[in-house]
Design a protein around this motif. Structure first.
Motif, PDB file in Angstrom:
ATOM      1  N   ALA A   2      73.146  16.442  17.163  1.00 44.62           N
ATOM      2  CA  ALA A   2      71.806  15.925  17.423  1.00 44.62           C
ATOM      3  C   ALA A   2      70.834  17.059  17.725  1.00 44.62           C
ATOM      4  O   ALA A   2      71.196  18.057  18.325  1.00 44.62           O
ATOM      5  N   ALA A  46      68.201   9.474  23.060  1.00 43.89           N
ATOM      6  CA  ALA A  46      69.223  10.157  23.855  1.00 43.89           C
ATOM      7  C   ALA A  46      68.911   9.900  25.323  1.00 43.89           C
ATOM      8  O   ALA A  46      67.922  10.409  25.850  1.00 43.89           O
ATOM      9  N   MET A 131      73.768   8.273  23.342  1.00 41.23           N
ATOM     10  CA  MET A 131      72.924   8.027  22.169  1.00 41.23           C
ATOM     11  C   MET A 131      72.804   6.531  21.898  1.00 41.23           C
ATOM     12  O   MET A 131      73.803   5.820  21.861  1.00 41.23           O
TER      13      MET A 131
END
Length: 182
Positions: A2, A46, A131
């Motif tokens: 990410a 997130a 997430m």
């Protein structure tokens, strides 16, 4: 892996528990993530940490003696799948954070119990964040063991950022999230 698309920001949701709500009362609130989560671009939220705040009366006081008529607790859970107005077990994959404020009016003692994991996901590294690829978060709060003495407010303050996931990572999280709903 990410990558962050934004800096950290806060989302909040407050549940209002009416005066005289009986033990077992559960109320749900919804946080719309539609502006942040995007399937086509692999965009997700997130979650870095979650804080719960318990307040009583329209003066927003934190005095536990004003919250319940007897010994009991105020509870809250944040999930990324819709549990309705029930709490989920701690091993449920959709559980992001949970909290309880135990109140002992007999001995004038209160203790705030916040799970160490997953409420705080550690440093700012995205690899340690929770997430979320669903388009909503769900906050459920309620009273256990006693009657609400006043109107109560349970607020979740969610520190998060928008993240870009690879197609494989986004799909893996989506599959895990869907599988935990079964």
């Amino acid at each position: 892996m990410a990558t962050a698309k934004t800096g950290s920001f806060y989302l909040t949701e407050t549940i209002t528990i009416p005066d005289a709500s009986v033990a077992g009362t559960r109320i749900q609130g919804v946080i719309d993530l539609g502006a942040y989560v995007n399937v086509a671009t692999g965009q997700a939220i997130a979650v870095e940490s979650v804080d719960f705040v318990y307040q009583a009366t329209d003066a927003f006081e934190s005095n536990p003696e004003q919250m319940l008529t007897g010994n009991g607790a105020l509870n809250a859970q944040l999930t990324d799948l819709n549990p309705g107005t029930v709490f989920v077990r701690a091993d449920n994959q959709s559980l992001i954070a949970s909290s309880a404020l135990a109140i002992n009016n007999t001995d004038n003692v209160a203790s705030h119990v916040t799970d160490l994991y997953p409420d705080n996901f550690g440093p700012t590294a995205l690899s340690e964040a929770f997430m979320v690829v669903n388009d909503s978060l769900y906050l459920v709060a309620g009273v256990s063991g006693a009657v609400a003495a006043n109107v109560l407010y349970v607020t979740a303050r969610i520190k998060c950022r928008v993240a870009k996931l690879s197609s494989k990572d986004w799909m893996a999280i989506a599959i895990q999230s869907t599988a935990s709903d079964n």
